[in-house]
Motif scaffolding. Sequence first.
Motif: not given
Length: 303
Positions: A117-121, A158-166
């Motif tokens: 879901p993070v990548n898709w967002a 990037t998705a990796a940066e957002v994944f850290g927030k998630v």
Amino acid sequence: MTTAVVFAYHNVGVRCLSVLLEQGVQVALVVTHQDNPNETIWFDSVEQLARSRALPVIMPADANDPALVAQIRALAPDFLFSFYYRNMLGPELLALPRRGAYNMHGSLLPKYRGRVPVNWAVIMGERETGATLHQMVAKPDAGGIVDQEAVPIGPEDTAAEVFGKVTDAAGRALARALPGLIAGTARITQQDLSLGSYHGGRKPEDGRIDWAKSAREVHNLVRGVAPPYPGAFTRVGAMTLRILRTRLEPNRRPRSGAPGLYFEAGSFFADCGDGAVLRILELDAPGGTLDPGAFAKEKINFA
């Protein structure tokens, strides 16, 4: 003493398992995955955390194997939790815990139910996403919501940066929700799935760039699959180029002709289907040598 069986993997698995232990939950069993030797393992290990805390840990090929179901039934846990475990848990498993089965999902449900879901967002250009703790039911990511927390998505994240927030949001949401779950006072909000969306998994081939799309769509794809994910790519002749980082150039006019990649004034650029231009900030050519001079005189069309 509150007991739980935990299915977990990846950074969210490590963070949420840690929260359970910090709040005094007795984890009777941890179920995780064998790392795939064909996958780049850039994330933390649930197995290592479990072993460091002397927790029983297993890595079955099939989480729904009748023998494992029987093992968990014998443990009679209060709760079953799934934290980024990659496989669906069947109805037999979900019926075992006396006080419910709960999953941590990496989106603001009901949006972006399903895989990655993070990548898709990021790919879809969202400005926020988040983490949601919800009841597990037979339908994926469809159960009632216990807690959720939003995080922003910056235009260059990037998705990796957002994944850290998630991951951080997941830990906070679980820590808030646990006292109510344990006390039996948690408020559950049923989802309206008609207001959301479902997305499937992604394969490396899905990172192929369609240069007929707008510059922003291409930019979002690049951000959404940037390393440590496989990356967005295009082909120039027999060479595959991975486009790893881009920037929108709103004040730059495209060249004439079809979309294409070119080298000018020391930088790579790409004209896109909407007439907007991207500056290519980072790229590589696995297995080949890229000569910027070959792009200097004329635009290269993409395969």
